[in-house]
Each structure stands twice: as structure tokens, then as C-alpha cells.
Design an enzyme around this catalytic site. Structure first.
Site, PDB file in Angstrom:
ATOM      1  N   ARG A  73       0.871  -1.033   0.009  1.00 33.91           N
ATOM      2  CA  ARG A  73      -0.011  -0.055  -0.077  1.00 33.91           C
ATOM      3  C   ARG A  73       0.994   1.269  -0.013  1.00 33.91           C
ATOM      4  NH1 ARG A  73      -4.722  -1.867   4.365  1.00 33.91           N
ATOM      5  NH2 ARG A  73      -5.275  -3.558   3.522  1.00 33.91           N
ATOM      6  N   ARG A  98       2.224   1.298  10.439  1.00 32.00           N
ATOM      7  CA  ARG A  98       1.727   1.368   9.043  1.00 32.00           C
ATOM      8  C   ARG A  98       2.978   1.319   7.979  1.00 32.00           C
ATOM      9  NH1 ARG A  98      -3.179   3.714   7.627  1.00 32.00           N
ATOM     10  NH2 ARG A  98      -3.407   4.323   9.760  1.00 32.00           N
ATOM     11  N   GLU A 140      -6.407  -0.452  16.030  1.00 29.79           N
ATOM     12  CA  GLU A 140      -7.121  -1.428  15.030  1.00 29.79           C
ATOM     13  C   GLU A 140      -5.901  -2.640  14.683  1.00 29.79           C
ATOM     14  OE1 GLU A 140      -8.201  -1.974  10.390  1.00 29.79           O
ATOM     15  OE2 GLU A 140      -8.255   0.063  11.075  1.00 29.79           O
ATOM     16  N   SER A 159     -10.134  -5.825  10.553  1.00 28.26           N
ATOM     17  CA  SER A 159     -11.323  -5.274  10.156  1.00 28.26           C
ATOM     18  C   SER A 159     -12.020  -6.264   9.354  1.00 28.26           C
ATOM     19  CB  SER A 159     -11.069  -4.051   9.385  1.00 28.26           C
ATOM     20  OG  SER A 159     -12.360  -3.267   8.869  1.00 28.26           O
ATOM     21  N   ARG A 175       0.907  -6.035  12.726  1.00 29.07           N
ATOM     22  CA  ARG A 175       0.448  -5.399  13.948  1.00 29.07           C
ATOM     23  C   ARG A 175       0.515  -6.029  15.085  1.00 29.07           C
ATOM     24  NH1 ARG A 175      -3.816  -0.484  12.157  1.00 29.07           N
ATOM     25  NH2 ARG A 175      -2.438   0.214  10.704  1.00 29.07           N
TER      26      ARG A 175
END
Length: 467
Positions: free
Chosen positions: A304, A319, A391, A394, A433
């Protein structure tokens, strides 16, 4: 992708759904465009019917000796043939514009999704586990993990920011996490393990709604050279800006023009998540009802550019441009998707519980959900170094939103018509994460990290990471 028939039947409900997403009413604009397309189609059909009728009448006029009538009919047929291509071109252009308008709009939230503009409107559903009490001040992973092998400096030399070079025991721990997760999701949760492509073409990215709206957040695996400006001009982040700035043609046509004019025959996007590859496994298919539900999982690298999140989480391993993730994808009948979302979320929760990581389950509000989702649960893991929940998974029910973009349907047993499937996706979990969560929750005063019991079979005898 939205069903134009539902907008025709209940435009007020459509606008109400958009309003919950923070968008202005658009049904009037969409229905006007739809009416124009349908009027053109009616006109084209009438012209074709009259051309066929006139062609038959020419033969009858010739047979009866009425040459004047035959000539008049021939002229009429010629005029119809001349006018039809322009009408057909107009129909294609208007259909493409309507398609792109519908494709640029997010999914509508389910009725039980709470209202809200951003994360402040999310609702906590449950918590699991009690955060550990430390007899020292816990640190953020970025402060102590480099001594354990989480190397950002080496990665920066070759790749720049938001990359990491994991060494020795740290690399082993990340690999153990990925293997543990994929084993649990296949053995315990019943997902079929898949090894998927990491590069896909634009239609696959469109199918799962990464394109066109989120092109900025993706990596394009080809040299765009002087076509870069055209591409980015066609893909601004904001919907209204995109409508105003595209100089001509539809977004689909602009993307295709870019791909067709490329220097190489093959051009791809790097997958931002295995959701793209797994969900598109059923693209353009009509599935037997007996095959549903389909549950697939994959442990893959994800890529990403994170253009839409500039400045956020630039420190540490939260991230990254490249990271590992276990993705969970389900293809179901419409009536089964709500229960499947609960099942999928539970499969992700089970990983956190096995690792004894405290977390909370959040129901996202309408304004904070992803573009393709109609309902989403986020799992947020406790990070003692940040003194906050962050987070880590999801899980979303997309309804038939992606299925319409992919044209994926199923046929009920004994049925004669096809219906769109429902698609769901979720993280089970994001490996990087989870690594951060393990490091921060299992850190010790001497800078070491204890390996969770669930990971010991994967660690080759390593029970503690030491500086």
C-alpha cells in the site's frame, strides 16, 4: 456497485443512505441520466424496428410496381442507417457515464449500523482480556524492538521510509505468527488455504472497489513515464473533485487508455490485500447454490502506498508500505451474510485470545466504514506502549456491492434465475500489527520479550527474544 433498479424504486432511501455516508443526494441526477439512456435505447429500438419494417415494404412496393414509394422507403432506410451510429455512440457514452457515477459511490450502510461521521461515532460492543500491569514503564515497540532485530535503518537505505528489515529472532517471530494464524484459520475455522497472485489487472481491483477511487493508495507495477499526469488527474481522492477534473471520457476508458498505451504488454497492480485475489476467484461466475458458502484464506504480503494516510503512524511498524496479512474471504447467499460476518469476526477474535492479547470489538459507524462495506466490525488490540487500543482486524459484509462489480451470481437449486452473491472479507490477522502487540504486551524490564505459549511450537526452541 449500486443497482439502478433499486434507485428507481426508492430514490428517497438511496439518498438517505448516501446522507449517512456524508454525501449529498444524488438520486435525481442519477435518475435523470438513467432516463436519458432509456429514452435513447427506446429511440434506437424504434429506429431499428422501422428500418426492418421499411426494408420489407420496399420489396412489396417494387412487387406492386410503385417505384416512387420504393424510392421513398429506400431513402428513409438510408437516413435511419446514417443516424443510428451516432445514437448508438451516444448510448454507449451515457451508459459509461452512468456506470462510472454508480461505481464511484460507496456502499450504503446496513440498518443496524450506527450513525456517525468518523471514529468518534463507533460503538464498543465488547472487550476481552485485562491489560497487563507492569512494574516498569512499558515502552513503544519502536524504542526497544530495534535491539531485538526490527531494523528500520537498513530498510531505509534501500527502500526509504515505512519499510523494515527483520533479522534473526524477530524474523522468526513474524513468520511464526503468520504460520500460527493460517493454521488456526484452516484447521479450526474451516477456511481453505489459497496461494494467490500478488499482482492483478485493473478489472480485479475494480471488482473489489480499490479502483477508481483509491488508485492513489495502490502501487502500480509498471513505468507510467509521461502518462503519469493523465493517470493521476483522472484519479483524485475526492468524489466531487473527480467529477469536476476529469477532462473527458469515463474513468474506465481513461484507465484502459493508460493500460493500452503502455510500453509493456503486461501491467499490473500490487495487491493491497489478498482480498482482491481471493474475491476475484469467483469473478464472472454463476455458482451453484450447493457450493455456498465458499470460505478462503491466504497468508500474503500486501502493498500500500498509503497516500491517503500521509503523516499517520510514520514511526514504528504500525503502518508499512509492505506487510504480511492473513485474509479471510467468504462468498455466501444473501440471507447468510449477516451470520457469516459474526462467524468471520469470531475467527479473528480467536487468534487474539489464543495469543492472550487484550482487545475490544467495535461496530463502525456509517461515516467510518470502508468504501465497499455495508457493515464492519473492527478489532482493536491493546498496546501498552501507546496506552491505547489500535486496530488489528477489520471484518466487513459488503452485501452484493462487490458481486455487482464482478458480475458474480449463484443459482438456487431448482431455480431459473440468477442472484448476486454476497461477499465478506476480514483480517485474521494483520501479522505486522500482531507482532507489535506481542512485543509491547510481552516486553520485560531488561528489554527482552517472552514468546507467547501459542507460538512456541513454531519458534524452534526460542522462548524469549533477547537484545
Amino acid at each position: 456497485m449500486h443497482d439502478i433498479r433499486l434507485i428507481r424504486e426508492n430514490p428517497q432511501a438511496f439518498d438517505a443512505g448516501l446522507a449517512r455516508r456524508g454525501l449529498a443526494p444524488l438520486s435525481e441526477q442519477i435518475l435523470a441520466a438513467d432516463a436519458s439512456v432509456r429514452a435513447l435505447q427506446t429511440e434506437i429500438q424504434a429506429s431499428l424496428a422501422r428500418r426492418n419494417e421499411a426494408s420489407k415494404l420496399i420489396g412489396q412496393a417494387m412487387a406492386s410496381g410503385d417505384k416512387d414509394k420504393a424510392e421513398a422507403l429506400k431513402a428513409e432506410v438510408a437516413d435511419l442507417k446514417t443516424a443510428l451510429p451516432a445514437k448508438e455512440d451516444a448510448e454507449r457514452e451515457q451508459l459509461a457515464a452512468l456506470h462510472d457515477t454508480l461505481a464511484a459511490l460507496p456502499n450504503l450502510p446496513a440498518a443496524d449500523v450506527p450513525d456517525g461521521e468518523d471514529e468518534d461515532g463507533n460503538v464498543e460492543i465488547a472487550r476481552w482480556g485485562t491489560p497487563r500491569t507492569f512494574d516498569f514503564t512499558p515502552q513503544e515497540h519502536a524504542d526497544f524492538a530495534p535491539a531485538l532485530g526490527l531494523d528500520f535503518e537498513t530498510a531505509a537505505k534501500m527502500s526509504g521510509a515505512r519499510f523494515a528489515f527483520l533479522k534473526g529472532q524477530m524474523a522468526r517471530l513474524e513468520r511464526a505468527l503468520g504460520q500460527f494464524m493460517i493454521d488456526r484459520q484452516t484447521i479450526d475455522a474451516g477456511y481453505t488455504e489459497c496461494a494467490t497472485p500478488l499482482m492483478v489487472r485493473d478489472h480485479a481491483m475494480f471488482g473489489t472497489a480499490q479502483l477508481p477511487k483509491f488508485a492513489h493508495d495502490q502501487f502500480f507495477a509498471a513505468d507510467m513515464s509521461n502518462r503519469e499526469k493523465l493517470f493521476w488527474d483522472a484519479m483524485p481522492n475526492d468524489f466531487e473533485d473527480r467529477m469536476a477534473k476529469v477532462p473527458k471520457g469515463s474513468y474506465r476508458e481513461i484507465i484502459q487508455e493508460l493500460l493500452n498505451s503502455a510500453d509493456t504488454a503486461e501491467q499490473f497492480w500490487l495487491v493491497p490485500t489478498a482480498e482482491v485475489s481471493l474475491t476475484n476467484a469467483v469473478c464472472e461466475e454463476i455458482l451453484p447454490e450447493a457450493d455456498l458458502p465458499i470460505r478462503m484464506t491466504a497468508l500474503t504480503p500486501c502493498f500500500r502506498s498509503e497516500a491517503g494516510s500521509a503523516g499517520r503512524d510514520t514511526r514504528g511498524y504500525i503502518r508499512q508500505h509492505q506487510f504480511w496479512k492473513v485474509e479471510l474471504v467468504s462468498i455466501t447467499r444473501p440471507e447468510d451474510s449477516d451470520a457469516e460476518l459474526e462467524r468471520k469476526t469470531r475467527a479473528a477474535e480467536a487468534i487474539l485470545e489464543a495469543l492472550e492479547l487484550p482487545y475490544r470489538k467495535m461496530l463502525l459507524c456509517a461515516g467510518d466504514m470502508g468504501f465497499a462495506a455495508r457493515k464492519t466490525y473492527d478489532l482493536e488490540v491493546w498496546l501498552p506502549g501507546q496506552n491505547a487500543y489500535r486496530e488489528i482486524s477489520s471484518c466487513s459484509n459488503c452485501g452484493d456491492f462487490q458481486a455487482r462489480r464482478m458480475n458474480t451470481r449463484f443459482r438456487r437449486e431448482g431455480g431459473k434465475t440468477n442472484e448476486f452473491v454476497h461477499t465478506l472479507n476480514g483480517s485474521g490477522l494483520a501479522v505486522g500489527r500482531t507482532l507489535v502487540a506481542v512485543l509491547e504486551n510481552y516486553q520485560q524490564a531488561d528489554g527482552s520479550v517472552i514468546v507467547p505459549d501459542a507460538l512456541l511450537p513454531y519458534m524452534g526452541g526460542i522462548t524469549r527474544l533477547t537484545p
